[in-house]
Design an enzyme around this catalytic site. Structure first.
Site, PDB file in Angstrom:
ATOM      1  N   GLU A  92       0.808  -1.219   0.000  1.00 57.55           N
ATOM      2  CA  GLU A  92       0.000   0.000   0.000  1.00 57.55           C
ATOM      3  C   GLU A  92       0.844   1.274   0.000  1.00 57.55           C
ATOM      4  O   GLU A  92       0.387   2.323   0.452  1.00 57.55           O
ATOM      5  CB  GLU A  92      -0.957  -0.007   1.189  1.00 57.55           C
ATOM      6  CG  GLU A  92      -2.047  -1.056   1.070  1.00 57.55           C
ATOM      7  CD  GLU A  92      -3.091  -0.941   2.163  1.00 57.55           C
ATOM      8  OE1 GLU A  92      -4.250  -0.639   1.834  1.00 57.55           O
ATOM      9  OE2 GLU A  92      -2.757  -1.158   3.340  1.00 57.55           O
ATOM     10  N   HIS A 111      -0.582   4.619   8.453  1.00 60.26           N
ATOM     11  CA  HIS A 111      -1.679   3.716   8.087  1.00 60.26           C
ATOM     12  C   HIS A 111      -1.750   2.610   9.132  1.00 60.26           C
ATOM     13  O   HIS A 111      -0.749   1.932   9.395  1.00 60.26           O
ATOM     14  CB  HIS A 111      -1.470   3.108   6.704  1.00 60.26           C
ATOM     15  CG  HIS A 111      -2.512   2.089   6.342  1.00 60.26           C
ATOM     16  ND1 HIS A 111      -3.866   2.340   6.452  1.00 60.26           N
ATOM     17  CD2 HIS A 111      -2.400   0.805   5.909  1.00 60.26           C
ATOM     18  CE1 HIS A 111      -4.535   1.255   6.081  1.00 60.26           C
ATOM     19  NE2 HIS A 111      -3.668   0.316   5.760  1.00 60.26           N
ATOM     20  N   HIS A 113      -4.630  -0.288  11.439  1.00 53.76           N
ATOM     21  CA  HIS A 113      -5.844  -1.108  11.393  1.00 53.76           C
ATOM     22  C   HIS A 113      -6.462  -1.219  12.786  1.00 53.76           C
ATOM     23  O   HIS A 113      -6.542  -2.311  13.336  1.00 53.76           O
ATOM     24  CB  HIS A 113      -5.507  -2.506  10.877  1.00 53.76           C
ATOM     25  CG  HIS A 113      -5.105  -2.579   9.447  1.00 53.76           C
ATOM     26  ND1 HIS A 113      -5.441  -3.635   8.625  1.00 53.76           N
ATOM     27  CD2 HIS A 113      -4.389  -1.741   8.661  1.00 53.76           C
ATOM     28  CE1 HIS A 113      -4.951  -3.442   7.408  1.00 53.76           C
ATOM     29  NE2 HIS A 113      -4.295  -2.300   7.418  1.00 53.76           N
ATOM     30  N   HIS A 179     -11.386  -1.647   6.986  1.00 51.43           N
ATOM     31  CA  HIS A 179      -9.955  -1.685   6.725  1.00 51.43           C
ATOM     32  C   HIS A 179      -9.157  -1.050   7.857  1.00 51.43           C
ATOM     33  O   HIS A 179      -8.348  -1.701   8.496  1.00 51.43           O
ATOM     34  CB  HIS A 179      -9.687  -0.976   5.390  1.00 51.43           C
ATOM     35  CG  HIS A 179      -8.277  -1.020   4.916  1.00 51.43           C
ATOM     36  ND1 HIS A 179      -7.899  -0.563   3.670  1.00 51.43           N
ATOM     37  CD2 HIS A 179      -7.133  -1.444   5.501  1.00 51.43           C
ATOM     38  CE1 HIS A 179      -6.589  -0.709   3.511  1.00 51.43           C
ATOM     39  NE2 HIS A 179      -6.108  -1.240   4.616  1.00 51.43           N
TER      40      HIS A 179
END
Length: 247
Positions: A92, A111, A113, A179
């Site tokens: 990603e 980023h 989760h 996500h």
């Protein structure tokens, strides 16, 4: 444990160490369990430091300086040998690079989760300013809105990343449905702390609704009374605390 050292590009060793610490903070806070998640930092117009996948991958909780590699906006080595030893950018990477391409105000991208963030969003609970002095920066962030990118996809190309950036707009955080989240800021520390605040608000929302309560935004009169405690407290002191929490 990673053993292959990256090339010693001038001045980057302290930044690699700081990003590695930030990755461990995310894991310690439960925002990036297992082997998922990554952090990046803009170095110049074309290059960034980012947590890469290594030959002895063990997840964010065990990130070392050797896992932080210099790449360009297209995922190529930022200097010769930077991706030697079996290292590769995360799938990603476009999630990071598209934010950096389009947001000159941003230098760092996180980023993660966080399970509570994913659960709250799927339950239809928006991130709202439901608290006051409990978390002043988080309340201010929520009051201005936290958008949602409505696709539960792996953001592995520029087309999907552009969709996410469009949903994000000029906001510091965007939720990624089914996500996780993306947090962007001028510094790594601020990007991580924003993610922590959003995660806390999501967790509180789930607990309130689970206890049979209803979510209500902080009254405007109370919001107006919340002081700005400044970066020295909101960021610097808060970051020292996060580092102190690490095993």
């Amino acid at each position: 444990m990673s053993t292959t050292k990256p090339p010693q590009a001038d001045g980057l060793a302290p930044l690699r160490a700081m990003i590695a610490q930030a990755c461990r903070v995310l894991a310690a806070r439960g925002l990036a369990d297992g082997i998922l998640g990554h952090i990046s930092l803009r170095v110049d117009e074309r290059r960034l430091l980012v947590r890469c996948r290594g030959p002895q991958e063990r997840g964010l909780a065990f990130t070392t300086e050797a896992d932080i590699r210099l790449v360009d906006l297209d995922g190529r080595p930022g200097v010769a040998g930077e991706l030697d030893g079996g290292y590769a950018p995360p799938n990603e990477l476009p999630l990071h690079t598209e934010v950096l391409r389009t947001r000159p105000d941003v230098a760092a991208v996180v980023h993660a989760h966080p399970p509570d963030v994913v659960c709250a969003d799927l339950a239809g609970l928006a991130i709202r300013p439901i608290v006051g002095a409990f978390d002043i920066p988080g309340t201010r962030l929520a009051a201005d809105g936290v958008p949602v990118y409505p696709r539960g996809v792996l953001i592995r190309n520029r087309h999907l990343a552009a969709e996410m950036v469009s949903a994000m707009g000029e906001r510091p955080v965007v939720l990624l449905r089914a996500h996780g989240l993306t947090s962007a800021a001028a510094t790594v520390e601020q990007a991580v702390l924003q993610a922590v605040s959003v995660d806390q608000l999501a967790g509180l929302s789930l607990r309130i609704v689970g206890a049979g309560g209803k979510l209500a935004d902080l009254p405007e009169t109370d919001m107006a009374e919340l002081p700005d405690l400044g970066g020295a407290f909101n960021t610097q002191t808060a970051w020292r605390h996060e580092l102190a929490r690490l095993p």
